[in-house]
Design an enzyme around this catalytic site. Structure first.
Site, mmCIF file in Angstrom:
data_model
loop_
_atom_site.group_PDB
_atom_site.id
_atom_site.type_symbol
_atom_site.label_atom_id
_atom_site.label_comp_id
_atom_site.label_asym_id
_atom_site.label_seq_id
_atom_site.Cartn_x
_atom_site.Cartn_y
_atom_site.Cartn_z
ATOM 1 N N GLN A 190 0.825 -1.212 0.000
ATOM 2 C CA GLN A 190 0.000 0.000 0.000
ATOM 3 C C GLN A 190 0.857 1.260 0.000
ATOM 4 O O GLN A 190 0.471 2.285 -0.581
ATOM 5 C CB GLN A 190 -0.972 0.000 1.184
ATOM 6 C CG GLN A 190 -0.359 -0.075 2.559
ATOM 7 C CD GLN A 190 -0.131 -1.495 3.046
ATOM 8 O OE1 GLN A 190 -0.012 -2.422 2.253
ATOM 9 N NE2 GLN A 190 -0.076 -1.666 4.368
ATOM 10 N N ASN A 213 9.901 -6.490 1.451
ATOM 11 C CA ASN A 213 9.555 -7.903 1.314
ATOM 12 C C ASN A 213 8.961 -8.182 -0.064
ATOM 13 O O ASN A 213 8.934 -7.321 -0.949
ATOM 14 C CB ASN A 213 8.611 -8.336 2.445
ATOM 15 C CG ASN A 213 7.278 -7.595 2.395
ATOM 16 O OD1 ASN A 213 6.888 -7.003 1.386
ATOM 17 N ND2 ASN A 213 6.557 -7.621 3.503
ATOM 18 N N SER A 238 18.935 -11.485 1.421
ATOM 19 C CA SER A 238 20.327 -11.045 1.452
ATOM 20 C C SER A 238 21.276 -12.227 1.254
ATOM 21 O O SER A 238 20.923 -13.383 1.514
ATOM 22 C CB SER A 238 20.623 -10.358 2.787
ATOM 23 O OG SER A 238 21.834 -9.650 2.733
ATOM 24 N N GLN A 260 25.450 -12.848 8.006
ATOM 25 C CA GLN A 260 24.578 -12.705 6.842
ATOM 26 C C GLN A 260 23.309 -13.522 7.011
ATOM 27 O O GLN A 260 22.219 -13.102 6.611
ATOM 28 C CB GLN A 260 25.322 -13.148 5.581
ATOM 29 C CG GLN A 260 24.752 -12.579 4.299
ATOM 30 C CD GLN A 260 24.867 -11.065 4.262
ATOM 31 O OE1 GLN A 260 25.835 -10.508 4.763
ATOM 32 N NE2 GLN A 260 23.884 -10.394 3.707
ATOM 33 N N HIS A 263 19.869 -12.218 8.706
ATOM 34 C CA HIS A 263 18.953 -11.286 8.061
ATOM 35 C C HIS A 263 17.568 -11.887 7.860
ATOM 36 O O HIS A 263 16.548 -11.223 8.067
ATOM 37 C CB HIS A 263 19.498 -10.871 6.689
ATOM 38 C CG HIS A 263 20.419 -9.696 6.740
ATOM 39 N ND1 HIS A 263 19.988 -8.418 6.979
ATOM 40 C CD2 HIS A 263 21.763 -9.609 6.567
ATOM 41 C CE1 HIS A 263 21.016 -7.591 6.958
ATOM 42 N NE2 HIS A 263 22.104 -8.290 6.720
ATOM 43 N N GLU A 329 25.260 -10.466 -3.846
ATOM 44 C CA GLU A 329 25.034 -9.127 -3.301
ATOM 45 C C GLU A 329 26.317 -8.608 -2.646
ATOM 46 O O GLU A 329 26.752 -7.481 -2.910
ATOM 47 C CB GLU A 329 23.899 -9.193 -2.283
ATOM 48 C CG GLU A 329 23.605 -7.874 -1.596
ATOM 49 C CD GLU A 329 22.589 -8.029 -0.474
ATOM 50 O OE1 GLU A 329 22.000 -7.009 -0.083
ATOM 51 O OE2 GLU A 329 22.394 -9.162 0.026
ATOM 52 N N HIS A 330 26.908 -9.412 -1.776
ATOM 53 C CA HIS A 330 28.163 -9.064 -1.097
ATOM 54 C C HIS A 330 29.221 -10.104 -1.459
ATOM 55 O O HIS A 330 28.965 -11.303 -1.339
ATOM 56 C CB HIS A 330 28.003 -9.078 0.424
ATOM 57 C CG HIS A 330 26.875 -8.247 0.943
ATOM 58 N ND1 HIS A 330 25.628 -8.782 1.244
ATOM 59 C CD2 HIS A 330 26.788 -6.924 1.224
ATOM 60 C CE1 HIS A 330 24.838 -7.820 1.691
ATOM 61 N NE2 HIS A 330 25.512 -6.687 1.687
ATOM 62 N N ASP A 363 27.630 -2.270 5.628
ATOM 63 C CA ASP A 363 26.206 -2.113 5.933
ATOM 64 C C ASP A 363 25.924 -0.785 6.620
ATOM 65 O O ASP A 363 24.840 -0.218 6.464
ATOM 66 C CB ASP A 363 25.733 -3.253 6.844
ATOM 67 C CG ASP A 363 25.601 -4.575 6.120
ATOM 68 O OD1 ASP A 363 25.506 -4.561 4.881
ATOM 69 O OD2 ASP A 363 25.592 -5.622 6.794
ATOM 70 N N GLU A 417 11.979 1.574 -43.030
ATOM 71 C CA GLU A 417 11.213 1.187 -41.840
ATOM 72 C C GLU A 417 9.735 1.511 -41.967
ATOM 73 O O GLU A 417 8.975 1.360 -41.003
ATOM 74 C CB GLU A 417 11.807 1.867 -40.595
ATOM 75 C CG GLU A 417 13.192 1.329 -40.245
ATOM 76 C CD GLU A 417 13.683 1.787 -38.895
ATOM 77 O OE1 GLU A 417 13.026 2.659 -38.284
ATOM 78 O OE2 GLU A 417 14.717 1.263 -38.430
#
Length: 431
Positions: A190, A213, A238, A260, A263, A329-330, A363, A417
């Protein structure tokens, strides 16, 4: 954690298939929420806030007031405020140094004047998640680069909470430090719908950034697909990929993997090494730490059971090749000569070079952004930065000689074209 010693390709494929965020399962629910917010505005936001967050608000409560910021300051420990201020200073300094500084450049292309101009995106919305934990650091990492880039208005949505300020006080303090123009007590799909379409209270924005999320991610993709607003990137669980040799400290590596994993139950933690001795030592140390008891143990155990791997390969070069396929990611380079490996790294959201450079430093405090691509998206993009908040606008100027030189090219291609009026628009300008 599972240990694989010189695995076959089929086993490596299992490592590469970490948890994925499938938005298709929640998309019907998100579409209903989206349509409802577009149609009913604040009224829908208040209903969803009560239903999903368990917090009853009035319309005037949606926007955080100046009094709320003052109360939040009183609720947050001074050491936390100081840490946020110091982190904000470093984050701002990094992003100022990486800001594209060219207002306009012009150059000659075969005799024709061409160029580029850079302009900030006018309005930006930053999503700062709640849920399992509040993330004031994400407020710093999203608001500060937008402000540094020169965005005219920067607003924040963050889930409400049942406390004196009806939001995370730490997030409110961080937002104030970062310099956002407005904060709204609304979370989930929302919130994204409100930012994308606007309501009586929530400002419609031109781009939405920040992790969330699966519902938040689905809503961002929906907003983008409908042409309502731009978004930064999908955000999944993560992940860390560590490359280590026999110079690494097994205790440090074990703690990095656990850090890690805390998370999210779907987080991924992978260690690749050319040393079977290090691999077994790290696995043993992880088990010792878990047996001794750690905080957030249930989350860590689920994550390591699902996506925790220790892989022994024949060489560090093979480890880098696996990391590039994983596109983490890391990426940590815990080796004696990390610079030698760094030059071969192609796909990573952020790289942490050397034994001392643990991911948590990035981080919170080093300066580069912690909003990073997950789920393999590091194959195509890197961290959030000031470049995400500016537009590159091409400029071209023709003079009479250019028209005569370029018209035959344009007329030929336009006719091929099937766009004859394109050709006519050019012919009309020929002498």
């Amino acid at each position: 954690m599972r240990l694989l010693v010189r695995p076959e390709e089929e086993e490596l494929e299992r490592v590469l298939r970490r948890s994925e965020m499938d938005v298709t399962e929640v998309l019907p629910d998100v579409e209903r929420i989206f349509e409802d917010v577009v149609e009913r505005g604040d009224e829908a936001l208040l209903e969803y806030t009560e239903r999903f967050d368990g917090v009853k608000l009035e319309a005037e409560d949606l926007r955080v007031s100046e009094d709320d910021f003052e109360v939040a300051r009183e609720l947050v420990d001074e050491r936390t405020v100081e840490a946020l201020e110091e982190a904000a200073h470093r984050i701002e300094e990094f992003h100022r140094k990486t800001l594209p500084r060219v207002d306009r450049i012009t150059f000659d292309v075969e005799g024709t004047e061409c160029g580029l101009t850079l302009r900030p995106i006018p309005r930006v919305g930053c999503y700062v998640p709640g849920g399992r934990a509040a993330y004031p650091s994400t407020a710093l990492m999203t608001v500060i680069p937008a402000r540094v880039a020169g965005c005219r208005e920067v607003v924040v949505c963050t889930p409400p909470a049942d406390n004196d300020v009806r939001a995370s006080p730490e997030v409110l303090v961080a937002v104030e430090i970062a310099g956002a123009d407005a904060v709204y007590r609304v979370g989930g799909a929302q919130a994204i719908a409100a930012l994308a379409a606007g309501t009586e209270t929530v400002l419609r924005v031109d781009k939405i950034v920040g992790p969330g999320n699966v519902y938040v991610t689905a809503a961002k993709l929906l907003a983008y697909s409908r042409g309502l607003t731009d978004v930064d990137m999908p955000a999944g669980p993560s992940e860390v990929f560590v490359i280590a040799d026999d110079s690494a400290n097994p205790d440090w590596l074990a703690r990095d993997l656990i850090a890690q994993a805390e998370h999210d139950p779907h987080a991924a933690a992978v260690l690749a090494t050319d040393s079977e001795e290090i691999a077994r030592a790290v696995k043993e140390r992880v088990e010792e730490l878990l047996d001794a008891g750690i905080e957030r143990e249930e989350i860590v155990l689920k994550a390591l059971d699902r996506n925790g791997w220790i892989v022994v390969l024949d060489s560090l070069e093979e480890c880098v090749r696996l990391a590039n396929r994983y596109a983490p990611e890391h990426l940590q380079l815990c080796v004696e000569n990390p610079e030698e490996l760094l030059q071969d790294v192609e796909n990573a959201g952020a790289v942490f070079v050397g034994h001392l450079t643990a991911v948590p430093f990035g981080d919170y405090a080093t300066g580069p952004n912690h909003v990073l691509p997950t789920g393999g998206f590091a194959r195509a993009r890197g961290a959030l930065g000031t470049w995400d908040f500016v537009k590159i606008i091409p400029i071209q100027r023709l003079r009479e000689g250019d028209v005569e030189r370029l018209a035959p090219i344009v007329e030929e291609l336009a006719e091929r074209e099937g766009l004859p009026n394109h050709a006519e628009a050019v012919r009309a300008r020929r002498s």
